[in-house]
Design a protein around this motif. Structure first.
Motif, PDB file in Angstrom:
ATOM      1  N   ALA A  80       0.827  -1.205   0.000  1.00  0.00           N
ATOM      2  CA  ALA A  80       0.000   0.000   0.000  1.00  0.00           C
ATOM      3  C   ALA A  80       0.868   1.264   0.000  1.00  0.00           C
ATOM      4  N   GLU A  81       1.908   1.267   0.824  1.00  0.00           N
ATOM      5  CA  GLU A  81       2.806   2.422   0.868  1.00  0.00           C
ATOM      6  C   GLU A  81       3.543   2.591  -0.467  1.00  0.00           C
TER       7      GLU A  81
ATOM      8  N   VAL B  79      12.665  -0.334   2.487  1.00  0.00           N
ATOM      9  CA  VAL B  79      11.230  -0.129   2.275  1.00  0.00           C
ATOM     10  C   VAL B  79      10.424  -0.993   3.240  1.00  0.00           C
ATOM     11  N   VAL B  80      10.815  -2.259   3.404  1.00  0.00           N
ATOM     12  CA  VAL B  80      10.112  -3.159   4.326  1.00  0.00           C
ATOM     13  C   VAL B  80      10.237  -2.645   5.764  1.00  0.00           C
ATOM     14  N   LYS B  81      11.425  -2.237   6.157  1.00  0.00           N
ATOM     15  CA  LYS B  81      11.634  -1.731   7.521  1.00  0.00           C
ATOM     16  C   LYS B  81      10.826  -0.466   7.776  1.00  0.00           C
ATOM     17  N   GLU B  82      10.762   0.410   6.778  1.00  0.00           N
ATOM     18  CA  GLU B  82      10.009   1.650   6.952  1.00  0.00           C
ATOM     19  C   GLU B  82       8.514   1.364   7.069  1.00  0.00           C
ATOM     20  N   ALA B  83       8.021   0.388   6.309  1.00  0.00           N
ATOM     21  CA  ALA B  83       6.608   0.004   6.424  1.00  0.00           C
ATOM     22  C   ALA B  83       6.318  -0.571   7.812  1.00  0.00           C
TER      23      ALA B  83
ATOM     24  N   ALA C  25       3.960   4.416  19.116  1.00  0.00           N
ATOM     25  CA  ALA C  25       4.308   5.789  19.506  1.00  0.00           C
ATOM     26  C   ALA C  25       5.813   6.020  19.433  1.00  0.00           C
ATOM     27  N   ILE C  26       6.588   5.028  19.871  1.00  0.00           N
ATOM     28  CA  ILE C  26       8.050   5.169  19.860  1.00  0.00           C
ATOM     29  C   ILE C  26       8.565   5.323  18.434  1.00  0.00           C
ATOM     30  N   MET C  27       8.004   4.546  17.503  1.00  0.00           N
ATOM     31  CA  MET C  27       8.498   4.583  16.132  1.00  0.00           C
ATOM     32  C   MET C  27       7.918   5.734  15.315  1.00  0.00           C
ATOM     33  N   ARG C  28       7.091   6.577  15.975  1.00  0.00           N
ATOM     34  CA  ARG C  28       6.604   7.804  15.352  1.00  0.00           C
ATOM     35  C   ARG C  28       6.921   9.022  16.213  1.00  0.00           C
TER      36      ARG C  28
ATOM     37  N   GLU D 140       5.820  10.856  10.418  1.00  0.00           N
ATOM     38  CA  GLU D 140       4.575  10.389   9.812  1.00  0.00           C
ATOM     39  C   GLU D 140       4.708  10.097   8.322  1.00  0.00           C
ATOM     40  N   GLU D 141       5.876  10.384   7.757  1.00  0.00           N
ATOM     41  CA  GLU D 141       6.071  10.196   6.323  1.00  0.00           C
ATOM     42  C   GLU D 141       6.804   8.888   6.024  1.00  0.00           C
ATOM     43  N   PHE D 142       6.509   8.329   4.857  1.00  0.00           N
ATOM     44  CA  PHE D 142       7.131   7.086   4.416  1.00  0.00           C
ATOM     45  C   PHE D 142       8.442   7.418   3.704  1.00  0.00           C
ATOM     46  N   LYS D 143       9.541   7.271   4.436  1.00  0.00           N
ATOM     47  CA  LYS D 143      10.863   7.631   3.914  1.00  0.00           C
ATOM     48  C   LYS D 143      11.847   6.483   4.145  1.00  0.00           C
ATOM     49  N   PRO D 144      11.917   5.529   3.229  1.00  0.00           N
ATOM     50  CA  PRO D 144      12.814   4.372   3.404  1.00  0.00           C
ATOM     51  C   PRO D 144      14.285   4.746   3.504  1.00  0.00           C
ATOM     52  N   ASP D 145      14.667   5.889   2.948  1.00  0.00           N
ATOM     53  CA  ASP D 145      16.078   6.273   2.964  1.00  0.00           C
ATOM     54  C   ASP D 145      16.645   6.401   4.370  1.00  0.00           C
ATOM     55  N   ARG D 146      15.771   6.603   5.352  1.00  0.00           N
ATOM     56  CA  ARG D 146      16.266   6.747   6.725  1.00  0.00           C
ATOM     57  C   ARG D 146      16.956   5.461   7.199  1.00  0.00           C
ATOM     58  N   PHE D 147      16.671   4.325   6.555  1.00  0.00           N
ATOM     59  CA  PHE D 147      17.290   3.055   6.950  1.00  0.00           C
ATOM     60  C   PHE D 147      18.520   2.706   6.117  1.00  0.00           C
ATOM     61  N   LEU D 148      18.886   3.576   5.214  1.00  0.00           N
ATOM     62  CA  LEU D 148      20.126   3.376   4.468  1.00  0.00           C
ATOM     63  C   LEU D 148      21.228   4.105   5.223  1.00  0.00           C
ATOM     64  N   LEU D 149      21.888   3.390   6.119  1.00  0.00           N
ATOM     65  CA  LEU D 149      22.810   4.013   7.071  1.00  0.00           C
ATOM     66  C   LEU D 149      23.918   4.802   6.391  1.00  0.00           C
TER      67      LEU D 149
END
Length: 511
Positions: A318-319, A358-362, A399-402, A411-420
């Motif tokens: 969906a995301e 992407v999976v981690k961000e979802a 709540a912790i993950m937001r 609140e935004e879907f940003k997979p790049d945050r997991f690309l260390l």
């Protein structure tokens, strides 16, 4: 002895009213207040007479109501439901400290169980207290199911099911049929887990099992509340949802007993089932279990593994469909690894960092189980506050993950945050602060043992759908509302879309 009343509720308002009335009566006749005098308890929001904060647990979306509560009153709160004390945590640093200093103390859920039931019963692994039985089963499922070597041995099983999943979608695309993503994902996950568990899938009983798992998911929150209120209501001769629980347990028992007998007769038991049967027959000296232990464990794994992974696949898709640029970037990454000549495989995932992100961000935005449940077995001192023994612990992972204090644009879907490698600030945060900011599978000894399998299953399923198909949805965006009053995070409007083949010639089988 007074006749025991069995109550089944479909209407939640009737349930609430009866709980309030029944426990009001109970409080007058049986209630013994837990001694908290002289204790310095954590801050507590305003409560109602007698029932305390029960109304908060009855909210449609607990994780969201808890999030609002913590933003107003603080990240460490004391709640009370009648005489049951609860600690609510909504802070990454507090969660980290709890699992660092109190891990053994909070490794039991301490929920009242229903004797004889395969789901929510006394033989279950999920409800078992931290001790000999739990450690034995944890060791077994790690070595036979979810550990790295076990996952390597069962890779062929999952590859076979992924190929079936792909070919089924190809058939739907050829016929231009609409696909319910959750249904297709449920078939994939259920078949994979059953084959790994028992060495066989449920052929003629497959639909029955998937229906049972879905029904269990819907009933989970009701069973949870019934367990909390069981003792006071038992004094009044009331048993909540007994009929539903017995019905689900009986149907699970029929399916698993039949399958176990078939495996025994044809000598086709999986590693896991063979090890459990040996322990059941007393052939191993570690722990003696019963046949009900085996079936209860299978119910726990099936319910925990299928519903959560199915939801994760659906939320992730969906995301992706709501973010066309992310979809295009994913395809480019997958095509570069597979060279457009074969279907994506599990072994490709380490070379697909953006798909993993992407999976981690979802999972960050839509954790399968938003609130982690534990229990303090012993009283302790924590951050200057007193915690009473047998206090329930609720960690609001949602709540912790937001949390805007630890996540940029939470609140935004940003997979790049997991690309260390592309986020220096992310690395610096990990180094400078001891926090537990990402916990879609819980943490500590009682964290989900199947997280590695979940990442593999969700990653490959999503990868296949992205690599091989375009998807036509109704409207411009997927509706992201949640189903109320469930333990797991489920889409209120199941994702339906029509697959369109990107390549007219299907890829050859991986198996």
């Amino acid at each position: 002895m007074a006749a025991r009343t069995i109550v089944d509720f479909q209407n939640s308002s009737i349930f609430i009213l009866l709980c309030l009335f029944s426990c009001l009566c109970y409080s007058f006749f049986f209630f013994k207040k837990r001694n908290s005098q002289g204790c310095d308890l954590p801050p507590s929001p305003p409560s109602l007479p007698i029932i305390g904060h029960l109304h908060l647990l009855l909210s449609p979306l607990n994780h969201k109501s808890f999030q609002k509560l913590s933003s107003k009153y603080g990240p460490l709160l004391y709640l009370r439901v009648f005489n049951v004390p609860i600690i609510l945590v909504s802070s990454a640093s507090i969660a980290y400290e709890i699992f660092k200093t109190q891990d053994v103390n909070v490794s039991t859920r301490n929920l009242p169980t229903n004797e004889g039931s395969l789901f929510f019963g006394s033989s279950g692994y999920a409800t078992a207290p931290y001790g000999g039985y739990w450690k034995f089963i944890k060791k077994l499922i790690t070595t036979k199911l979810f550990g790295p070597q076990a996952l390597e041995r069962s890779r062929g099983i999952r590859a076979d099911e992924v190929n079936r999943f792909y070919l089924n979608l190809v058939d739907k695309a050829t016929k231009k049929e609409t696909v319910k993503i959750a249904e297709e994902a449920m078939k994939l996950i259920t078949n994979s887990i059953c084959k790994i568990l028992m060495g066989k899938s449920f052929s003629e009983d497959g639909e029955k099992v998937r229906g049972l798992v879905s029904e269990t998911g819907v009933m989970s929150k009701k069973f949870f509340l019934a367990a909390i209120l069981r003792k006071p209501l038992a004094k009044l001769g009331i048993s909540l949802f007994k009929k539903d629980l017995d019905s689900i347990s009986r149907r699970y028992d029929e399916v698993f007993e039949k399958s176990i007998l078939e495996c025994e007769e044809h000598n086709q038991s999986s590693e896991m089932l063979a090890a459990l049967l040996e322990a059941c027959q007393g052939k191993t000296g570690e722990y003696k279990i019963t046949r009900n232990h085996i079936k209860s464990l299978f119910v726990d794994i099936l319910v925990a593994g299928t519903d959560t992974s199915t939801n994760a696949i659906q939320w992730t898709m969906a995301e992706i469909l709501n973010n066309p640029k992310i979809l295009e970037r994913l395809r480019e990454e997958i095509d570069s690894v597979t060279e457009k000549t074969r279907l994506i495989q599990e072994t490709d995932l380490p070379n697909l960092p953006y798909l993993q992100a992407v999976v981690k961000e979802a999972l960050r935005l839509h954790p399968s189980v938003p609130v982690v449940l534990r229990s303090f077995q012993e009283g302790c001192k924590f951050r200057g506050f007193d915690v009473l023994e047998k206090t329930a612990l609720l960690i609001n992972g949602y709540a912790i993950m937001r949390d805007p204090n630890i996540w940029e644009y939470p609140e935004e879907f940003k997979p790049d945050r997991f690309l260390l490698h592309s986020s220096r600030s992310f690395q610096e945060d990990i180094i400078k602060e001891e926090v537990l900011k990402y916990l879609p599978f819980g943490s500590g000894r009682r964290g989900c043992p199947g997280s590695n399998l979940a990442y593999l299953s969700v990653g490959t399923a999503v990868g296949v759908m992205v690599q091989c198909f375009d998807w036509k949805i109704e409207g411009d965006k997927v509706n992201m509302e949640e189903v109320p009053r469930t333990i797991t995070s489920t889409m209120a409007h199941p994702l339906k879309c029509t697959p369109l083949l990107r390549n007219l010639n299907p890829f050859p089988s991986n198996v």
